[in-house]
Design an enzyme around this catalytic site. Structure first.
Site, PDB file in Angstrom:
ATOM      1  N   ALA A 158       0.772  -1.240   0.000  1.00 20.22           N
ATOM      2  CA  ALA A 158       0.000   0.000   0.000  1.00 20.22           C
ATOM      3  C   ALA A 158       0.804   1.291   0.000  1.00 20.22           C
ATOM      4  O   ALA A 158       0.287   2.331  -0.387  1.00 20.22           O
ATOM      5  CB  ALA A 158      -0.918  -0.005   1.213  1.00 20.22           C
ATOM      6  N   ALA A 159       2.040   1.247   0.455  1.00 22.36           N
ATOM      7  CA  ALA A 159       2.771   2.508   0.639  1.00 22.36           C
ATOM      8  C   ALA A 159       3.127   3.149  -0.702  1.00 22.36           C
ATOM      9  O   ALA A 159       3.411   2.437  -1.662  1.00 22.36           O
ATOM     10  CB  ALA A 159       4.046   2.232   1.429  1.00 22.36           C
ATOM     11  N   PRO A 160       3.096   4.476  -0.770  1.00 20.56           N
ATOM     12  CA  PRO A 160       2.864   5.442   0.309  1.00 20.56           C
ATOM     13  C   PRO A 160       1.396   5.707   0.622  1.00 20.56           C
ATOM     14  O   PRO A 160       1.100   6.593   1.425  1.00 20.56           O
ATOM     15  CB  PRO A 160       3.530   6.707  -0.229  1.00 20.56           C
ATOM     16  CG  PRO A 160       3.384   6.602  -1.710  1.00 20.56           C
ATOM     17  CD  PRO A 160       3.475   5.140  -2.040  1.00 20.56           C
ATOM     18  N   GLY A 179      -1.253   6.087  -1.826  1.00 20.00           N
ATOM     19  CA  GLY A 179      -2.030   6.814  -2.840  1.00 20.00           C
ATOM     20  C   GLY A 179      -3.352   6.115  -3.135  1.00 20.00           C
ATOM     21  O   GLY A 179      -4.425   6.737  -3.085  1.00 20.00           O
ATOM     22  N   ASP A 235       2.221  -2.970   4.183  1.00 23.25           N
ATOM     23  CA  ASP A 235       3.463  -2.841   3.412  1.00 23.25           C
ATOM     24  C   ASP A 235       4.562  -3.480   4.252  1.00 23.25           C
ATOM     25  O   ASP A 235       4.459  -3.520   5.475  1.00 23.25           O
ATOM     26  CB  ASP A 235       3.785  -1.368   3.130  1.00 23.25           C
ATOM     27  CG  ASP A 235       4.712  -1.217   1.933  1.00 23.25           C
ATOM     28  OD1 ASP A 235       4.215  -0.925   0.824  1.00 23.25           O
ATOM     29  OD2 ASP A 235       5.937  -1.412   2.103  1.00 23.25           O
ATOM     30  N   ASP A 254      -1.512  -3.953  -5.724  1.00 30.83           N
ATOM     31  CA  ASP A 254      -0.767  -3.025  -6.590  1.00 30.83           C
ATOM     32  C   ASP A 254       0.689  -3.440  -6.408  1.00 30.83           C
ATOM     33  O   ASP A 254       1.416  -2.904  -5.576  1.00 30.83           O
ATOM     34  CB  ASP A 254      -1.017  -1.584  -6.110  1.00 30.83           C
ATOM     35  CG  ASP A 254      -0.331  -0.561  -6.995  1.00 30.83           C
ATOM     36  OD1 ASP A 254      -0.318  -0.758  -8.216  1.00 30.83           O
ATOM     37  OD2 ASP A 254       0.186   0.438  -6.467  1.00 30.83           O
ATOM     38  N   CYS A 257       2.831  -0.852 -12.600  1.00 27.82           N
ATOM     39  CA  CYS A 257       3.217   0.305 -13.416  1.00 27.82           C
ATOM     40  C   CYS A 257       4.353  -0.091 -14.346  1.00 27.82           C
ATOM     41  O   CYS A 257       5.362   0.583 -14.437  1.00 27.82           O
ATOM     42  CB  CYS A 257       3.598   1.493 -12.539  1.00 27.82           C
ATOM     43  SG  CYS A 257       4.958   1.147 -11.409  1.00 27.82           S
TER      44      CYS A 257
HETATM   45  C1  LIG Z   1       3.940  -0.109  -6.410  1.00 31.87           C
HETATM   46  S1  LIG Z   1       4.353   0.302  -4.772  1.00 31.87           S
HETATM   47  C2  LIG Z   1       2.753   0.559  -4.090  1.00 31.87           C
HETATM   48  C3  LIG Z   1       2.186   1.918  -4.352  1.00 31.87           C
HETATM   49  C4  LIG Z   1       0.901   2.139  -3.584  1.00 31.87           C
HETATM   50  N1  LIG Z   1      -0.076   1.111  -3.871  1.00 31.87           N
HETATM   51  C5  LIG Z   1       0.298   3.500  -3.855  1.00 31.87           C
HETATM   52  O1  LIG Z   1      -0.571   3.594  -4.737  1.00 31.87           O
HETATM   53  O2  LIG Z   1       0.678   4.455  -3.206  1.00 31.87           O
HETATM   54  C6  LIG Z   1       4.771  -1.271  -4.150  1.00 31.87           C
HETATM   55  C7  LIG Z   1       4.947  -1.327  -2.657  1.00 31.87           C
HETATM   56  O3  LIG Z   1       5.117  -2.707  -2.343  1.00 31.87           O
HETATM   57  C8  LIG Z   1       5.915  -2.788  -1.192  1.00 31.87           C
HETATM   58  N2  LIG Z   1       6.404  -4.172  -1.097  1.00 31.87           N
HETATM   59  C9  LIG Z   1       7.402  -4.766  -1.790  1.00 31.87           C
HETATM   60  N3  LIG Z   1       7.508  -6.057  -1.425  1.00 31.87           N
HETATM   61  C10 LIG Z   1       6.564  -6.274  -0.475  1.00 31.87           C
HETATM   62  C11 LIG Z   1       6.191  -7.398   0.294  1.00 31.87           C
HETATM   63  N4  LIG Z   1       6.814  -8.578   0.173  1.00 31.87           N
HETATM   64  N5  LIG Z   1       5.184  -7.253   1.175  1.00 31.87           N
HETATM   65  C12 LIG Z   1       4.540  -6.063   1.314  1.00 31.87           C
HETATM   66  N6  LIG Z   1       4.858  -4.960   0.619  1.00 31.87           N
HETATM   67  C13 LIG Z   1       5.853  -5.071  -0.273  1.00 31.87           C
HETATM   68  C14 LIG Z   1       6.964  -1.729  -1.387  1.00 31.87           C
HETATM   69  O4  LIG Z   1       7.483  -1.327  -0.137  1.00 31.87           O
HETATM   70  C15 LIG Z   1       6.156  -0.625  -2.085  1.00 31.87           C
HETATM   71  O5  LIG Z   1       5.744   0.315  -1.140  1.00 31.87           O
END
Ligand SMILES: C[S@@+](CC[C@H](N)C(=O)[O-])C[C@H]1O[C@@H](n2cnc3c(N)ncnc32)[C@H](O)[C@@H]1O
Length: 606
Positions: free
Chosen positions: A315-317, A319, A338, A471, A522
């Site tokens: 979920a981070a950050p 959005g 996250d 996502d 993305c």
């Molecule tokens: C594409 S970004 C998400 C953007 C977010 N959905 C938004 O719209 O703001 C992917 C996120 O996945 C997290 N991530 C990567 N591997 C992960 C895991 N094994 N478990 C949970 N989160 C993970 C990363 O820290 C990153 O914040």
């Protein structure tokens, strides 16, 4: 992967350079002089321009040509190097309206972009634009049904920047800094790599970018030691490589010495930019959120309803989490997870800024999102020993996944940097307790954002969510502007795909029958998009692709791909392509590259 025989043929791309026009009536001497001067002007203007080419790993290049066709991929590749020519603002409809935001932004946006040539941008975003009067032509409300809470702000470019006739004083910035500048940011000191001698505060400097080059050991680096003195001649490091990589000019805010003495602050105030985009940093905080259009659509496609329980797995950050919560009018429960401690803090900060209380953020590895039987036992043990604070409104989490919020516990469970958790569930050693106490005395250290506490979840019960958004972390090969892609390989893309499938397996278990999963990335890589859909539909017979609203992205890719090492990737089958949304960066919508698939979950008994 086997080396040698390549399944796809190679296509060599050449950049055509324009030659200056000559006139038949000119005398020999005049012709010579004209040619010398026009050669100089032409090479000067070619050097001081922005005309980047994205260099791909050759195998990856062939893979994409196989997927898209040579011309189409070349358009995609070129679109990736420049920013979208508009900014997209999501309005927090719980406290404002699009009209109110347009009214508040009108004066600032006009001041900034007045006089810029926006005609080409008009064409680019025309599919999205409402017919508004010319007075409000830089700001407009999205005309897509249901998305009137989205406001677009025109930018412009590419602009011709006049760097003068002689070699200008220069500043070279890192690639990441340049990508931010192309999106409208300023040049901050940490992004400056090199500067001409004798630059004083107030001097005009041309800004170019040092893009990573491959060394003889195969590694990639900018090859530049920070602080290098530029002579403005071909002896400068990466002089030739920086041809056509000038992103604008601005005023030096510090002398050369100052730029490399201080560690933060504005380094160059950009005055003339190749792309003019408005920066909304610190503008209408809490009322608006700057977000790419496809991301807004991904949250919308999930179609969250008031009162539902939703999981946003990566979920981070925050959005999309906050977009979901606003669509639910802040009624229900949005669990945002996250794996990164600091990023969970970012989600909490954003939710607070937007005044959303239905969001609960947890640190959790998405690969362990489903609670295990032994976790329940561990949790009960922890509950009696460690748990100080539980989220009482979330009974399911409280029962199945007690939350550890005691600070030393949180810190000892931090990831070890390789994506693995260090001794999860173990009790802290004396050394860890000493370290924790030291941190309490000395502050959090530079890797902890403010040392805030986060709640840790041990996972959730199967079938416990109405809707799940995955996502997924991905190769991000759709993000714009992108000036470097050399490090991505077929192997790295495959490992993303593997990781995403494992996350999807968790999502499928967590959503209830009758629920919905939205999967998004993305990236332009079909291996992480269409191939994931194929995997999901083939493995889980109770999943089906569901129509999406709104639907403005293009169709998905139908077909398959076989690799020399025998690895095969199947994409969509005929009839499935219009049920996904693929946002093509080279299309008139001018968005980032993005992919959305929505799955309806049937009865799991079948
Ligand atoms: C594409 S970004 C998400 C953007 C977010 N959905 C938004 O719209 O703001 C992917 C996120 O996945 C997290 N991530 C990567 N591997 C992960 C895991 N094994 N478990 C949970 N989160 C993970 C990363 O820290 C990153 O914040």
């Amino acid at each position: 992967m086997k080396k040698g025989r390549d399944l796809f043929f190679f296509t060599t791309c050449r950049t055509l350079h324009k030659t200056p026009n000559s006139s038949n009536s000119i005398t020999a001497t005049a012709f010579h002089e004209t040619m010398q001067s026009s050669d100089h002007n032409s090479s000067h203007s070619q050097r001081y321009s922005f005309n980047p080419t994205l260099n791909w790993n050759p195998q990856l290049h062939n893979y994409f040509i196989n997927a898209y066709g040579s011309d189409h991929f070349s358009r995609i590749s070129s679109a990736l190097t420049r920013p979208s020519r508009y900014s997209c603002i999501r309005v927090n409809t719980l406290c404002s309206t699009s009209d109110a935001v347009i009214e508040k932004l009108r004066s600032t946006v006009k001041e900034k972009l007045n006089g810029s040539d926006c005609e080409d941008v008009d064409d680019a975003v025309n599919p999205l634009k409402e017919d508004l009067d010319s007075d409000s032509s830089l700001l407009f409300k999205c005309k897509i049904p249901g998305l009137d809470y989205v406001v677009f702000v025109w930018g412009s470019g590419p602009h011709h920047v006049d760097y003068g006739n002689v070699a200008p004083k220069e500043v070279i910035v890192s690639r990441k800094c340049a990508e931010a500048v192309l999106r409208g940011a300023q040049v901050y000191v940490p992004g400056i790599m090199a500067c001409s001698a004798h630059v004083e505060k107030g001097d005009t400097v041309a800004v170019s970018v040092a893009i990573e080059q491959q060394g003889s050991d195969g590694g990639w680096s900018s090859g530049m030691t920070r602080g290098i003195v530029l002579q403005g001649s071909e002896t400068d490091p990466y002089y030739l490589e920086r041809n056509g990589l000038y992103i604008g000019q601005g005023t030096a805010m510090l002398s050369r010495a100052g730029m490399f003495r201080v560690t933060e602050g504005l380094g160059v105030d950009m005055k003339d930019r190749v792309y003019e985009l408005h920066s909304f940093h610190n503008v209408l905080e809490g009322e608006i959120f700057l977000q790419n259009l496809p991301s807004i659509i991904a949250a919308h496609a999930l179609d969250p309803q008031m009162g539902e329980r939703i999981l946003d797995m990566c979920a981070a950050p925050g959005g999309k989490t906050t977009a979901i919560a606003i669509l639910m009018k802040d009624k229900g429960e949005v669990i945002a997870t996250d794996r990164s401690h600091n990023k969970v803090l970012d989600i909490e900060k954003l939710a607070a800024e937007l005044g959303l209380s239905c969001i609960k953020a947890f640190k959790l590895d998405a690969l362990k999102s489903v609670s295990q039987r032994n976790d329940i036992d561990t949790c009960h043990n922890n509950a009696t020993n460690d748990v100080k604070n539980q989220v009482s409104s979330n009974l399911q989490v409280e029962r199945m996944s007690p939350l550890v919020t005691e600070s030393f516990k949180t810190e000892t469970l931090e990831e070890n940097g390789k994506g693995e958790k260090a001794r999860e569930g173990a009790y802290p050693s004396k050394a860890e307790i000493r370290k924790s106490m030291r941190r309490a005395r000395n502050g959090p250290g530079r890797n902890q954002s403010g040392g805030g506490r986060v709640d840790i979840s041990k996972g959730f019960e199967p079938d416990s969510f109405d809707r799940v958004l995955l996502d997924a972390p991905c190769s991000a090969l759709g993000l714009r502007p992108r000036l470097f892609a050399g490090e991505d390989t077929i192997e790295s893309l495959r490992s993303h795909a593997k990781y995403q499938r494992r996350m999807f397996d968790q999502a499928v278990q967590l959503v209830r029958p009758g629920g919905v999963i939205v999967y998004s990335t993305c990236t332009i890589n079909p291996g992480e998009n269409e191939a994931l859909v194929r995997y999901a539909l083939d493995k889980y017979k109770y999943l089906s692709l569901a129509p999406q609203h709104p639907k403005i992205g293009g169709p998905g890719l139908v077909g398959s791909c076989e690799f020399p090492d025998g690895y095969a990737e199947e994409w969509l089958r005929p009839g499935e392509e219009d049920l996904v949304q693929r946002f093509d960066p080279s299309s008139p919508l001018d968005t980032i590259g993005f992919f959305i698939a929505k799955f309806a979950v049937g009865s799991k008994d079948t």
